[in-house]
Structures are given as structure tokens and as C-alpha cells.
Enzyme design. Structure first.
Site, PDB file in Angstrom:
ATOM      1  N   ARG A  86       0.903  -0.751  -0.279  1.00  0.00           N
ATOM      2  CA  ARG A  86       0.238  -0.225   0.232  1.00  0.00           C
ATOM      3  C   ARG A  86       0.592   1.124  -0.087  1.00  0.00           C
ATOM      4  O   ARG A  86       0.481   3.064  -0.708  1.00  0.00           O
ATOM      5  CB  ARG A  86      -0.856  -0.109   1.415  1.00  0.00           C
ATOM      6  N   HIS A  93       1.073  25.955  25.037  1.00  0.00           N
ATOM      7  CA  HIS A  93       0.913  25.210  26.083  1.00  0.00           C
ATOM      8  C   HIS A  93      -0.782  25.087  25.481  1.00  0.00           C
ATOM      9  O   HIS A  93      -2.173  24.819  25.972  1.00  0.00           O
ATOM     10  CB  HIS A  93      -0.082  25.569  27.481  1.00  0.00           C
ATOM     11  N   GLN A 103      30.376 -13.993  15.303  1.00  0.00           N
ATOM     12  CA  GLN A 103      30.450 -14.551  14.031  1.00  0.00           C
ATOM     13  C   GLN A 103      29.314 -13.539  13.122  1.00  0.00           C
ATOM     14  O   GLN A 103      29.773 -13.423  11.972  1.00  0.00           O
ATOM     15  CB  GLN A 103      29.603 -15.688  14.540  1.00  0.00           C
ATOM     16  N   SER A 126     -14.849  12.580   4.612  1.00  0.00           N
ATOM     17  CA  SER A 126     -15.826  12.299   5.594  1.00  0.00           C
ATOM     18  C   SER A 126     -17.087  11.207   4.447  1.00  0.00           C
ATOM     19  O   SER A 126     -17.753  11.918   3.600  1.00  0.00           O
ATOM     20  CB  SER A 126     -16.409  12.659   6.375  1.00  0.00           C
TER      21      SER A 126
END
Length: 481
Positions: free
Chosen positions: A17, A156, A238, A286
Site C-alpha cells: 500500500r 500550552h 560471527q 468523510s
């Protein structure tokens, strides 16, 4: 039907996708196993050059079959042998009967496995870095264009002193520039594992060359250079140290955090209708609310960025639990975490480039929000102007405090507009400065040195960073989904 079978099993959305073709190929079986064959060819060539009894015909035979992998045979061999490397040794040997005796000579599985991983990591960074450069370039152009456009700052997530749209973009750019330097450094720090043998001591190669240490070192150097690396790790077990994976993925995860912050900011500003990501003419926001323009690209970036940040735990834990010279409990985890880190970084950069190429700014909305808040922010300027006109600072402060409280009540309790300025204009006390109010409330006088900071930051820190990628700047991103 064979095509229908594809939809009967799970497919990672990162590939099916989202991710680009080049990044998907970088971690593909085709890239992996053709690289194994190239590594066996490099090894044979170097061993031959250093005097082992390998013929030109054997090398030519291997080179002639570097690409034509019989994946069905390899899968059948692995089912029988339960060993992926030996399955491909046998498959390669089947089409190279003359070279069969010298394929993988002196090597261990990690010669092809780990070295291929390092090649994929290097090539993965080479795919990501130009994409990150393009995002930085697009965002730098955006910052330059809007360097002096005043906007409300937020601390804030409450209205604070003004900044500019361009200066805010530079905060994003600063983080992306850090990511650029980090990714480049991680890429440049990668070395080749080289030819080290089963526990990293090169014992098998020392035996092949009858104790000649110089030839073993030269073998390591030759194969490293054939693979396109300037250096190999001088010591390994290794495997190469799994701390290398930590270094690579940690920088990608840090990029993920940056992208999440940028796209969260864009989503917040979209809610305020100050800035929007690109929205296609026929795009649906939507299924239930046709008026909506959802920031789906930024949301996708945030969603995938969280996954990228979460992947950081895998290499950290893998590095911490490797026993002595190595244990195999790294393998299955790395098959997932390393490709997914790069695939995820790839798609968030492609999506972010698409966003930054089409960011829409609504100056009138920004101006309206400033008008709602600026009268409160301008109170100190009003006080200073009154003092200069002969007023008493404390008396003026009290007047402003009372009027501000009244205006605040209109905004918060009655849902009205901020009418502080109108209250100041109606109060005879402020008559001496009424002619100055427009100048005192000019938003451009509240942005400090933001435009100058943007100009200097772009010229000194951003543009020089992009110089190596100038030839790759013209690629545009069209998202299929």
C-alpha cells in the site's frame, strides 16, 4: 486462479500500500539473493587473485548466472536442509557445476547474510537521504515565502506572543536538518563485515592461505572494496555488532519523532483553518460529512511515525541479548525490524514531501485570529505610550486591567468578540494616544526578529545542507492513495 491467491494471505501494507518501488526492491528477495551471488563472486575473484586454485572459467560461470535464480529450487532445498544459505549455495552450484567446488570457499553464512544486510542498510540510506533533502527544500521555500507573515504563537496550546508562519516552519526545519546530519553520519559510519570466518578470527582463511596473514588481510580489503565500502570492521564475532543496527534504526526513529511533531502541528493548524495540506478536487474527507477536509496525509504520517518510533525497541533488545560471539535469536527479529524501519521512513518522507509541496495558507483566517487576541497582547504597548504622553504607569495599568477583565467576560461568558480596543477608545483617560492605536496594534511590530532569523537560518544552516542533493531536487511526489 493464481492472481486470486495473492488476496488469500496477509500482505504487509508497508509494501502493498505505501512504500516506494525502489525501497521495496531494496529489501526484496531478488536484491538479497543476487547480492549473495555477487558476494560469492567477489570472494572467488579475490581468492583467485591471491593465488588459490580458482580458474577464470569458474569465475565467468558464476558471473553468467549471477541473476538467474531458481527460487522454486532454492525453496525446495531449504525445506530439505533447513538452512537458507546452504540452500542457495546448492541452487547456485546447480547452474554452475564447474564452480560448485569453490562457491562459498572458506566463508560462513554471515559472510553473505551480514554483508548483504550492510549493503541494504547503506543503499536504504541512499534512497532516504535525497527524499529527506527534498522535504527540507520544499519546507525551506515555504518558510522563505511566509517569513514575515504574522501569526499567533501558541504555548500550552494557548495563544501567546506572535511569531510568523515562516519562523514556525523553521522550527520544523531545524529538527529535519538534525535528522539529515544524523542519517548521513549513520550511513557514512557503516562498514563492511568482510571475510571474518565463523567466529570472526579469520581462521579458515588463514588455513586456506597456509598461514599467510598478509594475504588474509588483503583478501578482506579486496572484497570490501568490490562491495563498495571503504572500510571493514576490524573485529567482529560471527556477526557484525548489532549495535550497528541500533545506530541505524535509532536515527530513523528520531526522524519518525520529528515527522510526528510536524504533522501534529499541521493537524492542529488545520483545525484552526489557518493551514491545510493539499486536498484533491475529487477527494472525499468523510463518508458521512461531505463538507469535511480531513488532514489524512498528516494523519497517515503520524500513524506510521509511531510505528517507526516503536521499532526502536527491537534492535536495542536484540543487541542486548546477543551471547558471546553470536546467537541466532537475532535473525527472525531483524528480518522484520530492519526492512520495516526503512520502508516506514520511506513512506513518511514521500508523504511529507507531498504535503510540503502543497501546503495552503489562509492569511485572512490567521489575521482574524490575531485580531481576537492582539488587543490583550498590546496592553503593555498601550501602557508605555500613555507614560510617554505624561500618564502614570500604575494608574494606566489599573485602567487596562479593569477594561481587559470586562472584555474577557464578553469573549468567554457572552461568546462575543474581543472589544477591548473599543473600550479603550471610549475611555477619556486614553484620549492622548487615540491617534497611535493603529500603529500600536500593527501585528508586524509584535514579531520581533522572526523574519531576520528565518533568512539567516535558511542561508547558513539549511541551504548548504542541500548542496550535495541539488541534482535530485526536481522529483515530485504523486501519492496513489
Amino acid at each position: 486462479m493464481e492472481g486470486a491467491d495473492e488476496f488469500m494471505k496477509y500482505r504487509s501494507p508497508l509494501v502493498s500500500r505505501y512504500a516506494s518501488k525502489e525501497m521495496a526492491y531494496n529489501f526484496s528477495d531478488r536484491k538479497k539473493f543476487t547480492t549473495w551471488r555477487k558476494l560469492w563472486i567477489y570472494l572467488a575473484k579475490a581468492e583467485k587473485a591471491l593465488g588459490l586454485p580458482i580458474t577464470d572459467a569458474q569465475v565467468l560461470e558464476m558471473e553468467g548466472h549471477a541473476e538467474d535464480i531458481d527460487f522454486v529450487m532454492a525453496a525446495e532445498e531449504e525445506r530439505k536442509l533447513r538452512h537458507d544459505v546452504m540452500a542457495h549455495v546448492h541452487t547456485f552450484a546447480h547452474c554452475c557445476p564447474a564452480a560448485a567446488p569453490i562457491i562459498h570457499l572458506g566463508a560462513t553464512s554471515c559472510y553473505v547474510g551480514d554483508n548483504t544486510d550492510l549493503i541494504m542498510l547503506r543503499d536504504g540510506f541512499d534512497i532516504l537521504l535525497p527524499k529527506l533533502a527534498r522535504v527540507i527544500d520544499r519546507l525551506a521555500n515555504f518558510a522563505e515565502k511566509h517569513a514575515d507573515l504574522p501569526t499567533l504563537g501558541f504555548t500550552h496550546y494557548q495563544p501567546a506572543q506572535l511569531t510568523t508562519v515562516g519562523k514556525r516552519a523553521c522550527l520544523w526545519l531545524q529538527d529535519l536538518a538534525m535528522d539529515m546530519r544524523n542519517l548521513q553520519r549513520a550511513r557514512d559510519d557503516l562498514r563492511f563485515r568482510g571475510v571474518k570466518g565463523t567466529t570472526g578470527t579469520q581462521a579458515s582463511f588463514l588455513q586456506l592461505f597456509q598461514g599467510n596473514h598478509d594475504k588474509v588481510e588483503e583478501l578482506d580489503k579486496m572484497v570490501t572494496e568490490m562491495a563498495g565500502f571503504k572500510k571493514a570492521y576490524l573485529v567482529t564475532g560471527q556477526t557484525y555488532s548489532r549495535k550497528v543496527d541500533v545506530d541505524c534504526v535509532s536515527n530513523l526513529a528520531s526522524l519518525g519523532a520529528t515527522v510526528h511533531k510536524i504533522c501534529t502541528d499541521i493537524r492542529l493548524l488545520a483545525n484552526l483553518k489557518e493551514i491545510e495540506e493539499p486536498f484533491e478536487k475529487e477527494q472525499i474527507g468523510s463518508s458521512a460529512m461531505p463538507y469535511k477536509r480531513n488532514p489524512m496525509r498528516a494523519e497517515r504520517c503520524c500513524s506510521l511515525a509511531r510505528h517507526l518510533v516503536a521499532l526502536m525497541a527491537d534492535p536495542l533488545q536484540t543487541a542486548s541479548v546477543q551471547w558471546l560471539e553470536r546467537t541466532l535469536d537475532d535473525s527472525a527479529n531483524r528480518r522484520i525490524s530492519l526492512p520495516e524501519s526503512f520502508l516506514t521512513a520511506d513512506i513518511i518522507l514521500s508523504t511529507l514531501q507531498n504535503i510540503t509541496e502543497g501546503l495552503v495558507v489562509y492569511p485572512k483566517v490567521i489575521e482574524r485570529h490575531i485580531r481576537h487576541e492582539l488587543p490583550f497582547m498590546a496592553t503593555e504597548n498601550i501602557i508605555m505610550a500613555m507614560v510617554k504622553a505624561g500618564g502614570n504607569r500604575q494608574d494606566c495599568h489599573e485602567k487596562i486591567r479593569v477594561l481587559s477583565q470586562e472584555a474577557g467576560a464578553v469573549v468567554k461568558q457572552e461568546g462575543g468578540d474581543n472589544d477591548l480596543l473599543a473600550r479603550v477608545q471610549r475611555d477619556p483617560y486614553f484620549a492622548p494616544i487615540l491617534g497611535q492605536l493603529d500603529a500600536l496594534l500593527d501585528p508586524r511590530t509584535f514579531i520581533g526578529r522572526a523574519p531576520q532569523q528565518v533568512a539567516r537560518f535558511l542561508s547558513e544552516e539549511v541551504r548548504p545542507l542541500l548542496e550535495p542533493y541539488k541534482a535530485k531536487m526536481d522529483v515530485k511526489i504523486e501519492l496513489e492513495l
